[in-house]
Every structure is written in structure tokens, then in C-alpha cells.
Design a protein around this motif. Structure first.
Motif, mmCIF file in Angstrom:
data_model
loop_
_atom_site.group_PDB
_atom_site.id
_atom_site.type_symbol
_atom_site.label_atom_id
_atom_site.label_comp_id
_atom_site.label_asym_id
_atom_site.label_seq_id
_atom_site.Cartn_x
_atom_site.Cartn_y
_atom_site.Cartn_z
ATOM 1 N N GLU A 1 38.172 34.194 53.948
ATOM 2 C CA GLU A 1 38.373 35.311 53.022
ATOM 3 C C GLU A 1 39.338 36.347 53.585
ATOM 4 N N THR A 2 39.108 36.796 54.801
ATOM 5 C CA THR A 2 39.984 37.805 55.377
ATOM 6 C C THR A 2 41.346 37.220 55.760
ATOM 7 N N GLU A 3 41.381 35.926 56.092
ATOM 8 C CA GLU A 3 42.666 35.295 56.429
ATOM 9 C C GLU A 3 43.594 35.266 55.218
ATOM 10 N N ILE A 4 43.034 35.052 54.028
ATOM 11 C CA ILE A 4 43.849 35.097 52.808
ATOM 12 C C ILE A 4 44.484 36.475 52.661
ATOM 13 N N TYR A 5 43.684 37.494 52.909
ATOM 14 C CA TYR A 5 44.186 38.876 52.817
ATOM 15 C C TYR A 5 45.268 39.126 53.865
ATOM 16 N N LEU A 6 45.027 38.718 55.112
ATOM 17 C CA LEU A 6 45.994 38.966 56.181
ATOM 18 C C LEU A 6 47.295 38.203 55.947
ATOM 19 N N LEU A 7 47.198 36.958 55.476
ATOM 20 C CA LEU A 7 48.406 36.187 55.202
ATOM 21 C C LEU A 7 49.227 36.814 54.081
ATOM 22 N N THR A 8 48.542 37.428 53.123
ATOM 23 C CA THR A 8 49.245 38.015 51.985
ATOM 24 C C THR A 8 49.838 39.372 52.327
ATOM 25 N N VAL A 9 49.050 40.233 52.956
ATOM 26 C CA VAL A 9 49.447 41.622 53.157
ATOM 27 C C VAL A 9 50.301 41.799 54.408
ATOM 28 N N GLN A 10 49.962 41.106 55.495
ATOM 29 C CA GLN A 10 50.655 41.321 56.768
ATOM 30 C C GLN A 10 51.758 40.307 57.039
ATOM 31 N N VAL A 11 51.507 39.037 56.735
ATOM 32 C CA VAL A 11 52.470 37.981 57.076
ATOM 33 C C VAL A 11 53.347 37.611 55.891
ATOM 34 N N PHE A 12 52.874 37.910 54.664
ATOM 35 C CA PHE A 12 53.580 37.572 53.425
ATOM 36 C C PHE A 12 53.775 36.067 53.274
ATOM 37 N N ASP A 13 52.799 35.315 53.755
ATOM 38 C CA ASP A 13 52.824 33.859 53.621
ATOM 39 C C ASP A 13 51.999 33.493 52.385
ATOM 40 N N LEU A 14 52.612 33.644 51.197
ATOM 41 C CA LEU A 14 51.881 33.397 49.963
ATOM 42 C C LEU A 14 51.486 31.934 49.788
ATOM 43 N N PRO A 15 52.346 30.955 50.104
ATOM 44 C CA PRO A 15 51.894 29.559 50.011
ATOM 45 C C PRO A 15 50.707 29.266 50.921
ATOM 46 N N GLY A 16 50.733 29.831 52.146
ATOM 47 C CA GLY A 16 49.606 29.615 53.046
ATOM 48 C C GLY A 16 48.329 30.226 52.513
ATOM 49 N N ALA A 17 48.430 31.441 51.957
ATOM 50 C CA ALA A 17 47.256 32.091 51.380
ATOM 51 C C ALA A 17 46.740 31.308 50.180
ATOM 52 N N ALA A 18 47.654 30.784 49.376
ATOM 53 C CA ALA A 18 47.248 29.989 48.224
ATOM 54 C C ALA A 18 46.543 28.709 48.648
ATOM 55 N N ALA A 19 47.042 28.074 49.703
ATOM 56 C CA ALA A 19 46.399 26.848 50.185
ATOM 57 C C ALA A 19 44.970 27.131 50.645
ATOM 58 N N LEU A 20 44.771 28.225 51.367
ATOM 59 C CA LEU A 20 43.418 28.589 51.790
ATOM 60 C C LEU A 20 42.541 28.943 50.594
ATOM 61 N N SER A 21 43.131 29.560 49.588
ATOM 62 C CA SER A 21 42.366 29.897 48.390
ATOM 63 C C SER A 21 41.881 28.645 47.674
ATOM 64 N N VAL A 22 42.739 27.626 47.628
ATOM 65 C CA VAL A 22 42.332 26.365 47.008
ATOM 66 C C VAL A 22 41.167 25.747 47.773
ATOM 67 N N LEU A 23 41.274 25.730 49.105
ATOM 68 C CA LEU A 23 40.177 25.196 49.922
ATOM 69 C C LEU A 23 38.890 25.974 49.681
ATOM 70 N N GLN A 24 38.990 27.295 49.669
ATOM 71 C CA GLN A 24 37.802 28.115 49.458
ATOM 72 C C GLN A 24 37.213 27.880 48.071
#
Length: 541
Positions: free
Chosen positions: A219-242
Motif C-alpha cells: 500500500e505505501t509502496e504504491i504511494y511512494l512510487l507515485t509521489v516520490q519516484v513517479f514510476d506510474l507503471p510500477g505503481a500500477a503493477a503493484l496495484s494490480v497485484l494488490q
């Protein structure tokens, strides 16, 4: 066919709302994960999921959720017994006190534990501040109420005569529990444990406040990837898994949810010598829940080693070195306005859903349709608030639904988070109304509105107030989706508290404590008022 058409017309509005503000954002999030550049690229999703950090995050998510579940069940079972099967003095007050943590804003829980376990705190000597243990303690604090409510509600309805019969035949209390009580209680325990694991695995505010980036969950990794790293594909992949994991957990919870056969709900008995251990556990649990709250209150009143209200008077400012764009009091007004909007949205949608799924079905097709709709409107419970906010961020940003600057964007997201709670509060009540009463009113010439006013409303008004209170409390403290969607110049209280914690300065930290006390007190007042209605929310879990 006419009834199916009427059912479809009644369900059209909530289905449209769910489609636009849930299906579209979640679908957009899935598309961003598997089609990052417009082409199907599952290898990129696999690359994200096999990163070393991702595996560590996934392992910590599973471990912390399992530990939080074990702690919640281990402490919740004795308390459920004491509060639902014994005549403990002040039992209602203890029940209410143990319910409050579940609806406290998660960022407030995180701040309270930092104050309790941090340097200079009452338990600072334990060295637990910023540790994985602190996160687990926060998860148990937040979720033990789920076990008490779900298991206690089932335990309260168990007929105690079989246990008495076994005791007269020489069975010890342990044998009675193992052979008579546990087989009937096990479905409720498994259901509660499954839901608690779900809540622990998708916890956001507690983990982010106590663990930061050192102890990240999915949950927090999705937030960190989006807000701090701007890795939207990575955040989306984790969201799908979750999303896949959470939906699987909800399916398990739905299959294990069971209500025991009620023959004669037991009358609470007087405390016995054999109740010493569970009563002691319950009192220790009450003290453990009070400790971080008291530490938070005391810390907010201490300024430079002396007692004072400076932290509270500073809430009308923007903090030390202008840490905020608006004052904390302005953020509180923002939160109240947003929560009011989210509450009426969730209540209107939830009422329509409850009416649709509880009306009597006269055909197999109608029954299947109602069952499908009931499951459909529980889907928001299967998607974390962070994932939902991320979906809003990447989909509702272009015409004809460009809502990025709309003041309704945050209330809509919060209403979706609160919707399952409203539905599960109202559905059991509406389902319990005998449909023959409506038919009798109709046969006497009452129209649909008159029937609603004379049959449904006298039973429904208290649950509606309860659902409104719970939705308001949930919206007031919502942090996950709001952290993505709120504008910098229109923050809510949880966001302001988190920003104050991130800015150095003793005054900023003191203001964060004072703001947390104000937000916790507001939420607690709402929840305790709802509890006075004596409307159980077990179904919402």
C-alpha cells in the motif's frame, strides 16, 4: 419482465455512479500497468514484481498482516467473551471505548504511537520507535475492534444450554469451549481473521507514519512510487497485484461468513472465578488502547517542558517557517465540509442499493440479479483507498470527466470508501422487514411513498443515522485516496498532520499532536453518538 425492468431502473443511478467512479478508475489503473506505452507489455509488470525491493515489500506486507491478525484475534477473543457473555460492570462503556480505535483516522493512530514510543515518550526506553514492532502494535490497536464486534456478535447469539448440559456431565470449562462452543464460533472467528488480515495488508496511514520508506507495505509502496519516484507503471503493477490478493481475501471472507443457528440468545451471566483471565485480558487491552491516546493528549499540552495551550493556539497559523499553505483550523473546516458531502453521497447511493438488493424476488432471474448487484456494490471494499485514489488520478483527468479541479473529487472518492459500510449497515435492517407489511399497506390503498413512510421509515431511521455517522467518521479521517487527490490549497486534516510531521521544528510537531487530538475527539464524538443508537455494524465488517 416488468419487475426486472423496474429493478434495472431503480439500480441505474448507483450502477452508473459505480461504473464511472470505480470501474473506470480501476480499469485505467490496470491498463496503465499492462499497457504502459499503449502496447500490451506483461514483461514490464513481471519486472516490477520481481525487483528485490518489491519482494521485500511483499514479504513485510504478509508478515506484518499476519502478526497484526494474530495479535488482534488473540486479544479480541477474550474481550469478545467478556463483553458479550458476561455482565461486566460498565460493559456498554467498555464496548464503546474499544470500538473507537477502529474509526480513528489512521494518521492519528500513527502519531499517537510515535508519541508513546518515541524518545521522551512514556515507553521510549523500549526503543521501539520506527520499528516493525511499532507498526504491528498500531495494526492490532486499530483492528482488535473488528474481532470483538464480529466474534462477540456471534458469541452473543449462541444458545448456552448445550454447554450447560456438557458441564453437568463433568466437562471442564476448557472442554466445553473446545467441544461445544468452538465448532459454532469458528466461522465467525475465521471470517473476522480474514477481514483483519485484509485491513492490515492494506493499512496506509499507520504504516506510512510509523515506518516511512524503511518499512513499506504494498500500500505505501504504491504511494511512494507515485509521489516520490513517479514510476506510474510500477505503481500500477503493484496495484494490480494488490487488487487480485484483496479480492481473493474478500471471497474467502464471504465464504466463511456464517451466522450460528439462533435458538435462544444467552443472557449475560455474572462474573465467575473462571472468568478472571479473560477479564484481566480485557482490562489490559483497555489500558493498552488508552495509553497511546493519553500520550497524545499529554504531549499536545506540553511545551518546552511545561504545561500550556500554545500548540492549540498555533493551529490558527501555518506552522513554523510556514510549513503549511493554509492554517490547521482552515484544514479542519475543509475536512468537515468534505465529510458532509461524502456522507450524503454515500448515504443516498447506499440507500438505493439497500432497497434494490432487499426487495423480495419473485423469480430466479430477479434473485440472481439482486445477488449480482449486492456483490457489485461491495467491490469498493476490495480495492484499497490508495489504489482508488491512484485510479482517479490517471483516469479522471480529461474531458468529458476532467475532475482534477473539481471540489467534488475528494468527496466522491471518500464516499466510495464509505459506501460498503453504509450498505452493510442498512441491508440487514431492510431485509428484516416482513414484506407482507408492505403488501398489507398497499392493499389498504397506500402508495409507494406512503408505504415507505409507514412501514420502512419507523424501522430505518436509526440505522440511517448510524450509517451517516460511520460514513462521516470514515470520511473525516480518510487518508489514502485523499493523499493523491486533495489540492495543495485545500488540504484535509489528515494531510495537514502528515505534512507537519514531515517539517522540522518543535512547534510543527506540537501542532501535529494538537491537530491529532482535535481530529480524534471529533471522530470519537461522532462514533459514540452512533453507539448510543444501539445499531450494530457487524455486517459492515
Amino acid at each position: 419482465m416488468r419487475r426486472l425492468l423496474a429493478l434495472a431502473a431503480l439500480a441505474a443511478v448507483p450502477v452508473a455512479v459505480l461504473g464511472l467512479f470505480f470501474v473506470v478508475p480501476v480499469s485505467g489503473m490496470v491498463a496503465r500497468g499492462f499497457w504502459p506505452d499503449g502496447e500490451f507489455a506483461p514483461d514490464q509488470v513481471w519486472e516490477v514484481l520481481t525487483r528485490d525491493r518489491t519482494l521485500r515489500v511483499l514479504a513485510f506486507t504478509l508478515w506484518s498482516a499476519a502478526a497484526g491478525t494474530v495479535g488482534s484475534v488473540g486479544l479480541g477473543l477474550p474481550a469478545a467473551y467478556v463483553l458479550h457473555r458476561t455482565a461486566l460492570p460498565l460493559r456498554r462503556g467498555v464496548r464503546s471505548a474499544l470500538l473507537v480505535p477502529f474509526v480513528l483516522p489512521t494518521v492519528v493512530v500513527g502519531v499517537a504511537f510515535r508519541q508513546l514510543l518515541g524518545a521522551g515518550g512514556p515507553l521510549g526506553f523500549l526503543g521501539l520507535d520506527g520499528s516493525a514492532t511499532a507498526i504491528v502494535l498500531g495494526l492490532v490497536f486499530f483492528n482488535v475492534a473488528v474481532v470483538i464486534r464480529v466474534v462477540g456478535g456471534a458469541w452473543e447469539q449462541l444458545d448456552d444450554r448445550p454447554g450447560h448440559a456438557a458441564a453437568t456431565l463433568g466437562a471442564s470449562p476448557v472442554q466445553v469451549f473446545r467441544t461445544v462452543t468452538w465448532p459454532q464460533l469458528r466461522p465467525a472467528v475465521v471470517s473476522a481473521a480474514t477481514v483483519v488480515f485484509l485491513f492490515c495488508a492494506t493499512a496506509f496511514g499507520i504504516v506510512l507514519t510509523l515506518g516511512g520508506s524503511r518499512y513499506a507495505t504494498v500500500e505505501t509502496e504504491i504511494y511512494l512510487l507515485t509521489v516520490q519516484v513517479f514510476d506510474l507503471p510500477g505503481a500500477a503493477a503493484l496495484s494490480v497485484l494488490q487488487l487480485v490478493v484483496v479480492l481473493a481475501l474478500l471471497l474467502v471472507a464471504g465464504r466463511t461468513r456464517s451466522t450460528p443457528v439462533v435458538r435462544r440468545p444467552a443472557t449475560p451471566h455474572r462474573l465467575r472465578r473462571s472468568d478472571v483471565v479473560p477479564v484481566a485480558v480485557t482490562l489490559l487491552l483497555l489500558a493498552a488502547i488508552a495509553a497511546p491516546v493519553l500520550a497524545l493528549l499529554v504531549g499536545s499540552l506540553r511545551v518546552d517542558g511545561a504545561w500550556g495551550l500554545e500548540n492549540y493556539t498555533a493551529l490558527s497559523t501555518t506552522g513554523q517557517r510556514d510549513a503549511l499553505q493554509v492554517s490547521v483550523t482552515a484544514a479542519l473546516l475543509n475536512s468537515l465540509r468534505t465529510a458532509v458531502d461524502a456522507t450524503w453521497m454515500a448515504l443516498l447511493t447506499g440507500l438505493l442499493v439497500a432497497v434494490v438488493v432487499t426487495r423480495r424476488s419473485r423469480s430466479r432471474a430477479e434473485r440472481r440479479t439482486r445477488r449480482l448487484l449486492d456483490g457489485l456494490f461491495m467491490l469498493p471494499l476490495g480495492v484499497s483507498a490508495v489504489t482508488l485514489g491512484f485510479g482517479f488520478l490517471i483516469t479522471l483527468d480529461r474531458p468529458p470527466f476532467d475532475l482534477r479541479d473539481s471540489p467534488l473529487l475528494v468527496p466522491i472518492a471518500q464516499a466510495l470508501v464509505a459506501l460498503p459500510l453504509v450498505v452493510r449497515t442498512l441491508v440487514p435492517v431492510l431485509a428484516g422487514i416482513d414484506d407482507r407489511q408492505r403488501q398489507a399497506a398497499a392493499s389498504l390503498g397506500a402508495g409507494a411513498l406512503r408505504t415507505l413512510a409507514t412501514v420502512d421509515l419507523p424501522v430505518l431511521w436509526r440505522p440511517v443515522l448510524a450509517a451517516s455517522g460511520f460514513a462521516f467518521a470514515v470520511s473525516l479521517g480518510e487518508f489514502g485516496a485523499t493523499s493523491f487527490l486533495a489540492r495543495e490549497d485545500f488540504p484535509t486534516m489528515p494531510l495537514v498532520i502528515f505534512r507537519l510531521l514531515g517539517h522540522p521544528g518543535e512547534l510543527n510537531y506540537g501542532m501535529a499532536l494538537a491537530a491529532s487530538v482535535v481530529l480524534a475527539a471529533t471522530t470519537a464524538v461522532v462514533v459514540l453518538a452512533v453507539e448510543r443508537l444501539r445499531v450494530t455494524s457487524v455486517g459492515a465488517f
